[in-house]
Design an enzyme around this catalytic site. Structure first.
Site, PDB file in Angstrom:
ATOM      1  N   HIS A 256      -3.234  -8.855  -2.241  1.00 50.04           N
ATOM      2  CA  HIS A 256      -4.042  -7.632  -2.033  1.00 50.04           C
ATOM      3  C   HIS A 256      -5.340  -8.040  -1.669  1.00 50.04           C
ATOM      4  O   HIS A 256      -6.388  -7.459  -2.549  1.00 50.04           O
ATOM      5  CB  HIS A 256      -3.719  -6.534  -3.108  1.00 50.04           C
ATOM      6  CG  HIS A 256      -4.235  -5.194  -2.547  1.00 50.04           C
ATOM      7  ND1 HIS A 256      -3.265  -4.301  -2.009  1.00 50.04           N
ATOM      8  CD2 HIS A 256      -5.156  -4.457  -2.619  1.00 50.04           C
ATOM      9  CE1 HIS A 256      -3.722  -3.069  -1.561  1.00 50.04           C
ATOM     10  NE2 HIS A 256      -5.162  -3.401  -2.180  1.00 50.04           N
TER      11      HIS A 256
ATOM     12  N   ARG B 170      -9.836   8.740   6.916  1.00 48.36           N
ATOM     13  CA  ARG B 170     -10.472   7.400   6.729  1.00 48.36           C
ATOM     14  C   ARG B 170     -11.362   6.717   7.743  1.00 48.36           C
ATOM     15  O   ARG B 170     -12.301   6.251   7.535  1.00 48.36           O
ATOM     16  CB  ARG B 170      -9.137   6.320   6.298  1.00 48.36           C
ATOM     17  CG  ARG B 170      -9.810   5.082   5.983  1.00 48.36           C
ATOM     18  CD  ARG B 170      -8.550   3.986   5.736  1.00 48.36           C
ATOM     19  NE  ARG B 170      -8.912   2.469   5.616  1.00 48.36           N
ATOM     20  CZ  ARG B 170      -9.185   1.847   4.441  1.00 48.36           C
ATOM     21  NH1 ARG B 170      -8.593   2.828   3.184  1.00 48.36           N
ATOM     22  NH2 ARG B 170      -9.476   0.944   4.224  1.00 48.36           N
TER      23      ARG B 170
ATOM     24  N   ASP C 129      -7.440   2.590 -10.686  1.00 50.14           N
ATOM     25  CA  ASP C 129      -7.712   3.709 -10.854  1.00 50.14           C
ATOM     26  C   ASP C 129      -7.652   4.603 -12.233  1.00 50.14           C
ATOM     27  O   ASP C 129      -8.322   5.563 -12.428  1.00 50.14           O
ATOM     28  CB  ASP C 129      -7.181   4.426  -9.745  1.00 50.14           C
ATOM     29  CG  ASP C 129      -7.568   4.062  -8.555  1.00 50.14           C
ATOM     30  OD1 ASP C 129      -8.627   3.510  -8.381  1.00 50.14           O
ATOM     31  OD2 ASP C 129      -7.058   4.423  -7.435  1.00 50.14           O
TER      32      ASP C 129
ATOM     33  N   ARG D 120     -10.319  10.855   0.292  1.00 50.26           N
ATOM     34  CA  ARG D 120      -9.073  10.444   0.627  1.00 50.26           C
ATOM     35  C   ARG D 120      -8.148  10.836   1.530  1.00 50.26           C
ATOM     36  O   ARG D 120      -7.090  10.622   1.959  1.00 50.26           O
ATOM     37  CB  ARG D 120      -8.272  10.164  -0.837  1.00 50.26           C
ATOM     38  CG  ARG D 120      -9.035   9.294  -1.731  1.00 50.26           C
ATOM     39  CD  ARG D 120      -9.439   7.957  -1.193  1.00 50.26           C
ATOM     40  NE  ARG D 120      -8.535   7.018  -1.142  1.00 50.26           N
ATOM     41  CZ  ARG D 120      -8.631   5.823  -0.921  1.00 50.26           C
ATOM     42  NH1 ARG D 120      -9.974   5.332  -0.869  1.00 50.26           N
ATOM     43  NH2 ARG D 120      -7.522   5.038  -0.945  1.00 50.26           N
TER      44      ARG D 120
ATOM     45  N   ASN E 288      -6.271  -3.208  -5.992  1.00 45.07           N
ATOM     46  CA  ASN E 288      -7.545  -2.635  -6.514  1.00 45.07           C
ATOM     47  C   ASN E 288      -7.221  -1.112  -7.102  1.00 45.07           C
ATOM     48  O   ASN E 288      -7.821  -0.672  -8.053  1.00 45.07           O
ATOM     49  CB  ASN E 288      -8.620  -2.575  -5.647  1.00 45.07           C
ATOM     50  CG  ASN E 288      -8.200  -1.672  -4.221  1.00 45.07           C
ATOM     51  OD1 ASN E 288      -7.749  -2.419  -3.511  1.00 45.07           O
ATOM     52  ND2 ASN E 288      -8.889  -0.582  -4.196  1.00 45.07           N
ATOM     53  N   HIS E 289      -6.270  -0.409  -6.563  1.00 46.42           N
ATOM     54  CA  HIS E 289      -5.900   1.071  -6.918  1.00 46.42           C
ATOM     55  C   HIS E 289      -5.183   0.970  -8.367  1.00 46.42           C
ATOM     56  O   HIS E 289      -5.087   2.229  -8.818  1.00 46.42           O
ATOM     57  CB  HIS E 289      -5.627   1.841  -5.733  1.00 46.42           C
ATOM     58  CG  HIS E 289      -6.440   2.185  -4.926  1.00 46.42           C
ATOM     59  ND1 HIS E 289      -7.429   3.219  -5.059  1.00 46.42           N
ATOM     60  CD2 HIS E 289      -6.687   1.971  -3.685  1.00 46.42           C
ATOM     61  CE1 HIS E 289      -8.251   3.405  -3.924  1.00 46.42           C
ATOM     62  NE2 HIS E 289      -7.751   2.406  -3.075  1.00 46.42           N
TER      63      HIS E 289
ATOM     64  N   ASP F  93       0.759  -1.147   0.051  1.00 51.26           N
ATOM     65  CA  ASP F  93      -0.138   0.177  -0.145  1.00 51.26           C
ATOM     66  C   ASP F  93       0.790   1.321  -0.103  1.00 51.26           C
ATOM     67  O   ASP F  93       0.640   2.073   0.897  1.00 51.26           O
ATOM     68  CB  ASP F  93      -0.980   0.049   1.037  1.00 51.26           C
ATOM     69  CG  ASP F  93      -2.064  -1.182   1.126  1.00 51.26           C
ATOM     70  OD1 ASP F  93      -2.973  -0.859   0.428  1.00 51.26           O
ATOM     71  OD2 ASP F  93      -1.870  -2.316   1.345  1.00 51.26           O
TER      72      ASP F  93
ATOM     73  N   HIS G 141      -3.752  -4.071   1.682  1.00 46.77           N
ATOM     74  CA  HIS G 141      -5.086  -3.620   1.494  1.00 46.77           C
ATOM     75  C   HIS G 141      -5.774  -3.133   2.574  1.00 46.77           C
ATOM     76  O   HIS G 141      -6.452  -2.028   2.441  1.00 46.77           O
ATOM     77  CB  HIS G 141      -6.089  -4.770   0.820  1.00 46.77           C
ATOM     78  CG  HIS G 141      -7.657  -4.482   0.336  1.00 46.77           C
ATOM     79  ND1 HIS G 141      -7.573  -3.332  -0.632  1.00 46.77           N
ATOM     80  CD2 HIS G 141      -8.760  -4.956   0.557  1.00 46.77           C
ATOM     81  CE1 HIS G 141      -9.039  -3.345  -0.744  1.00 46.77           C
ATOM     82  NE2 HIS G 141      -9.718  -4.296   0.036  1.00 46.77           N
TER      83      HIS G 141
ATOM     84  N   ARG H 270     -15.912   6.886   6.766  1.00 44.80           N
ATOM     85  CA  ARG H 270     -16.425   5.713   6.355  1.00 44.80           C
ATOM     86  C   ARG H 270     -17.225   5.179   7.472  1.00 44.80           C
ATOM     87  O   ARG H 270     -18.093   4.103   7.727  1.00 44.80           O
ATOM     88  CB  ARG H 270     -15.663   4.463   6.273  1.00 44.80           C
ATOM     89  CG  ARG H 270     -14.652   4.545   5.035  1.00 44.80           C
ATOM     90  CD  ARG H 270     -13.437   3.554   5.001  1.00 44.80           C
ATOM     91  NE  ARG H 270     -12.826   4.058   3.738  1.00 44.80           N
ATOM     92  CZ  ARG H 270     -12.490   3.059   2.807  1.00 44.80           C
ATOM     93  NH1 ARG H 270     -13.133   1.972   2.743  1.00 44.80           N
ATOM     94  NH2 ARG H 270     -11.865   3.291   1.923  1.00 44.80           N
TER      95      ARG H 270
ATOM     96  N   GLN I 283      -4.324  -2.182   5.029  1.00 47.09           N
ATOM     97  CA  GLN I 283      -3.408  -1.046   5.379  1.00 47.09           C
ATOM     98  C   GLN I 283      -3.351  -1.116   7.073  1.00 47.09           C
ATOM     99  O   GLN I 283      -3.554   0.005   7.739  1.00 47.09           O
ATOM    100  CB  GLN I 283      -3.879   0.325   5.037  1.00 47.09           C
ATOM    101  CG  GLN I 283      -3.761   0.245   3.577  1.00 47.09           C
ATOM    102  CD  GLN I 283      -4.237   1.757   3.101  1.00 47.09           C
ATOM    103  OE1 GLN I 283      -5.206   1.617   2.155  1.00 47.09           O
ATOM    104  NE2 GLN I 283      -3.814   2.738   3.603  1.00 47.09           N
TER     105      GLN I 283
ATOM    106  N   ASP J 258      -1.098  -1.849  -4.393  1.00 51.65           N
ATOM    107  CA  ASP J 258      -1.679  -0.388  -4.282  1.00 51.65           C
ATOM    108  C   ASP J 258      -0.562   0.514  -4.322  1.00 51.65           C
ATOM    109  O   ASP J 258      -0.258   1.277  -3.488  1.00 51.65           O
ATOM    110  CB  ASP J 258      -2.466  -0.403  -2.786  1.00 51.65           C
ATOM    111  CG  ASP J 258      -4.072  -0.489  -3.319  1.00 51.65           C
ATOM    112  OD1 ASP J 258      -4.555  -1.078  -4.590  1.00 51.65           O
ATOM    113  OD2 ASP J 258      -4.974  -0.597  -2.546  1.00 51.65           O
TER     114      ASP J 258
ATOM    115  N   HIS K  50       0.807   3.927  -2.217  1.00 56.19           N
ATOM    116  CA  HIS K  50      -0.297   4.851  -2.422  1.00 56.19           C
ATOM    117  C   HIS K  50       0.567   6.239  -2.592  1.00 56.19           C
ATOM    118  O   HIS K  50       0.245   7.277  -2.094  1.00 56.19           O
ATOM    119  CB  HIS K  50      -1.153   4.984  -1.443  1.00 56.19           C
ATOM    120  CG  HIS K  50      -2.213   3.974  -1.230  1.00 56.19           C
ATOM    121  ND1 HIS K  50      -3.025   3.675  -2.147  1.00 56.19           N
ATOM    122  CD2 HIS K  50      -2.523   3.069  -0.510  1.00 56.19           C
ATOM    123  CE1 HIS K  50      -3.958   2.772  -1.785  1.00 56.19           C
ATOM    124  NE2 HIS K  50      -3.496   2.362  -0.916  1.00 56.19           N
TER     125      HIS K  50
END
Length: 535
Positions: free
Chosen positions: A212, A366, A115, A401, A111-112, A36, A247, A370, A249, A79, A38
Site C-alpha cells: 500500500h 478528491r 483511522d 472525503r 494507512n487507513h 482500496d 494507495h 486537493r 487508487q 485500505d 474503503h
C-alpha cells in the site's frame, strides 16, 4: 534473480485464458487482486461493484484456473477501512468478514487501517481468516515488527513468498493519536534485507510484494512518499517478481514504458507496468475491478501470459450517452449477499432521515479538494468555527472525503464527508504566532492531502513569501489574539501540520467534525452554496 518475459499479452474484459495445461517442466499461477476497498462491502445505488458480485466472479475465476492446473492466489492492496458510513459505523466488520468468505489469502496494511485505535485493527484481524501483512511497521517499544511481515504459500506445487509493505506517509497522514508508538521504516531498505533472508530460508519459486504505497508513473511521486516504481527500480533486478499495489487508487495500465494509458476505461485492454524486472499491478479502487494475471514459470523464467482488469457490474456511456454495462452482468452470490444485507440494514438504520438541505452541490471530490478552494470546505470550517467561537478556521483538503449533492441532506451524507471521527479543537494565538504558523501551512502544494482549505482567512504567497494576511477581511494585527478552529487530526500533526496540542491556548472539545456539520445543517438550512463560494 529471475529473468522475465512478456509474451502474447492478451488483455480481455472477461475471464478467458490462453494458457495451456500444466506440464512437467512448466508451472502456472493465476494471481487475482483488488485494493482500496474503503468500506464498499455493498453495491452502490446503480448496483455497481459490491462484495457479493465480487465473490461470484472470483469463484468462477478460481474454478477456471484450477481446472487448468494453475495455482491461485488472491491478494488485497489494503485500505479496507473508511469511506462508507454503513461500514465505518461497524468498524468494517462486514468488509473483513466478506473478504474472508470470498477467500482472500493476504492483504497489505494500508494507512487507513489506522483511522481507528490499534485495538480496532487487532479486532479486524480476529474477524479475518487471512493475515494482515506489513514488514516495515515497527513497534517503538519492542523494536520488533508490529504485524506479520510476510507469509509463505504452497499452492499446487509452487512456493510463493508474499511480503507486505505500507507507505511511510502513514506517519504523516495517519492519525497521530493512534500511531505514535509505531515507526514506518523505508520499504525498500526493509525488502532489500528481508527478501534474501526469505530466499535463503524458504527458497520460494515466486516472490511477491503486496503493498500500500502507490503507483507513480515513471517514479514521479511529488511530495508523496516513494511508491512501487521507485522501490522496484532501487532493488536488485528480479528480487521481487511482482508488486500488487494500492494507495494511489488507479488502474495501472501502461501505454508504453513509463507512459500511462489515460484512455483506459472499463472493458478495455490493460497492460501492467514493468520496472527493473518486476511487474506492478493495481486494480483502481472499491472493488470496481478484479485484476487477473496469469503467469508461466518454466526453467526459472517467469512469463506473463495474460492480464486483465475485469469490471464488476460497472456502467459506461454508450454512443448515445445512455448507461450500459461494460461487460456481462455478474449475479451477486446469494449467500454472501444475505449475510451482508444484515450489516447494510443495521448501518442504514443509524443514518436514515433528513437533517437539512442545500440548493446546489457542495464540492468535495478528491480531484478538487486537493487542488483548489471549494465551497464544502468553507461550510465545514464555518460549522467548526461556530462550534468553538473561532475567528477563522482551516483544515487539510485530504480530510474531505466526499461531496454533498443538491437537495435533502442526510446524516449519511455527513458521515461520507467526515468518516474519521475527528474532534473539533481550537487555539488562541497572537498575530505573530499565527503568522509563523501560516508560514508553514500555506506552503503545502496542490495535489496533496495537506493542501490548505480555509475560511475567513486570506493571504498572498508569492515566490514562497507570505504576505497580506487578513482575518475576516481585516489586516493581521501582530499583537492581537485570534482564535483558530482546526480538527484534532491536523492539530496533532496530521498531514505534516505543525503540532499544536502542546501549545499554550490549545483546547480540544468533545464535539466531532460530523456532529458539528450535522448541527450546522439542522440550524442553517436551507444552506445556500453560493454563500460559501471561494472568492
Amino acid at each position: 534473480m529471475r529473468f522475465f518475459l512478456l509474451t502474447s499479452l492478451l488483455v480481455t474484459l472477461t475471464a478467458c485464458s490462453s494458457s495451456s495445461n500444466n506440464t512437467d517442466s512448466a508451472q502456472y499461477l493465476t494471481l487475482l487482486h483488488t485494493n482500496d476497498n474503503h468500506g464498499r462491502f455493498w453495491h452502490n445505488e446503480q448496483g455497481e461493484y459490491g462484495m457479493a458480485a465480487r465473490k461470484t466472479l472470483i469463484d468462477r475465476l478460481k474454478a477456471e484456473a484450477k481446472a487448468q492446473g494453475h495455482a491461485v492466489l488472491l491478494l488485497s492492496g489494503g485500505d479496507i477501512n473508511t469511506g462508507i458510513p454503513e461500514s465505518d459505523l461497524q468498524h468494517a466488520e462486514p468488509d473483513f468478514k466478506g473478504m474472508s468468505l470470498i477467500g482472500y489469502d493476504a492483504m497489505a496494511i494500508g494507512n487507513h487501517e489506522f483511522d481507528n485505535p490499534l485495538a480496532v485493527l487487532d479486532q479486524q484481524q480476529n474477524w479475518s481468516n487471512f493475515p494482515f501483512l506489513s514488514a516495515n511497521i515497527i513497534d517503538k517499544t519492542t523494536g520488533e515488527t508490529r504485524y506479520q511481515g510476510y507469509k509463505i504459500f504452497e499452492k499446487n506445487g509452487l512456493k510463493i513468498a508474499v511480503i507486505g509493505l505500507t507507505t511511510t506517509d502513514t506517519a504523516k497522514i495517519g492519525n497521530p493519536q493512534y500511531i505514535g508508538g509505531l515507526e514506518f521504516k523505508d520499504p525498500t531498505d526493509v525488502t532489500a534485507k528481508l527478501a534474501p533472508e526469505i530466499d535463503k530460508q524458504y527458497n520460494p519459486d515466486i516472490t511477491i510484494a503486496v503493498t500500500h504505497m502507490g503507483h507513480y508513473v515513471d517514479a514521479n511521486f511529488g511530495i508523496n512518499a516513494p511508491g512501487d516504481v521507485t522501490m522496484a527500480r532501487n532493488l536488485p533486478k528480479g528480487m521481487l517478481d511482482i508488486i500488487v499495489g494500492g494507495h494511489s487508487q488507479e488502474p495501472v495500465c501502461m501505454k508504453e514504458a513509463n507512459v500511462a494509458d489515460k484512455s483506459f476505461m472499463p472493458g478495455k485492454e490493460c497492460k501492467p507496468d514493468q520496472q527493473n524486472g518486476t511487474w506492478i499491478m493495481q486494480a483502481h479502487e472499491w472493488g470496481k475491478y478484479v485484476g487477473k494475471a496469469e503467469f508461466k514459470l518454466e526453467n526459472d523464467e517467469l512469463t506473463l501470459l495474460n492480464y486483465s482488469l475485469i469490471p464488476v457490474n460497472l456502467y459506461i456511456d454508450d454512443e448515445n450517452g445512455n448507461k450500459k454495462l461494460a461487460a456481462e452482468y455478474i449475479e451477486p452470490n446469494k449467500n454472501l449477499q444475505d449475510i451482508l444485507a444484515v450489516y447494510q440494514q443495521k448501518g442504514a438504520a443509524q443514518i436514515a432521515g433528513k437533517i437539512g438541505n442545500v440548493d446546489a452541490k457542495l464540492e468535495g471530490d478528491r480531484n478538487k479538494v486537493r487542488y483548489e478552494q471549494v465551497n464544502l470546505a468553507r461550510v465545514i470550517i464555518a460549522a467548526q468555527m461556530q462550534s468553538v467561537g473561532a475567528d477563522f478556521g482551516l483544515i487539510s483538503g485530504g480530510g474531505i472525503r466526499d461531496s454533498i449533492q443538491a437537495g435533502d441532506v442526510s446524516y449519511k451524507d455527513i458521515l461520507k464527508v467526515h468518516p474519521f471521527k475527528n474532534r473539533i479543537t481550537y487555539i488562541d494565538m497572537t498575530g505573530q504566532e499565527l503568522f509563523d504558523y501560516l508560514q508553514v501551512v500555506t506552503s503545502f502544494p496542490p495535489d496533496s492531502g495537506a493542501y490548505l482549505q480555509y475560511y475567513k482567512l486570506s493571504f498572498k504567497r508569492i515566490n514562497d513569501t507570505l504576505s497580506d494576511v487578513k482575518i475576516a477581511g481585516k489586516p493581521l494585527d501582530m499583537a492581537k489574539t485570534y482564535r483558530m478552529s482546526i480538527n484534532s487530526y491536523n492539530a496533532s500533526g496530521g498531514d505534516g501540520y505543525p503540532t499544536l496540542t502542546n501549545k499554550k491556548g490549545f483546547v480540544s472539545t468533545d464535539d466531532t467534525d460530523a456532529q458539528a456539520l450535522k448541527r450546522f445543517f439542522e440550524q442553517n438550512s436551507p444552506v445556500k452554496a453560493a454563500d460559501y463560494a471561494p472568492k
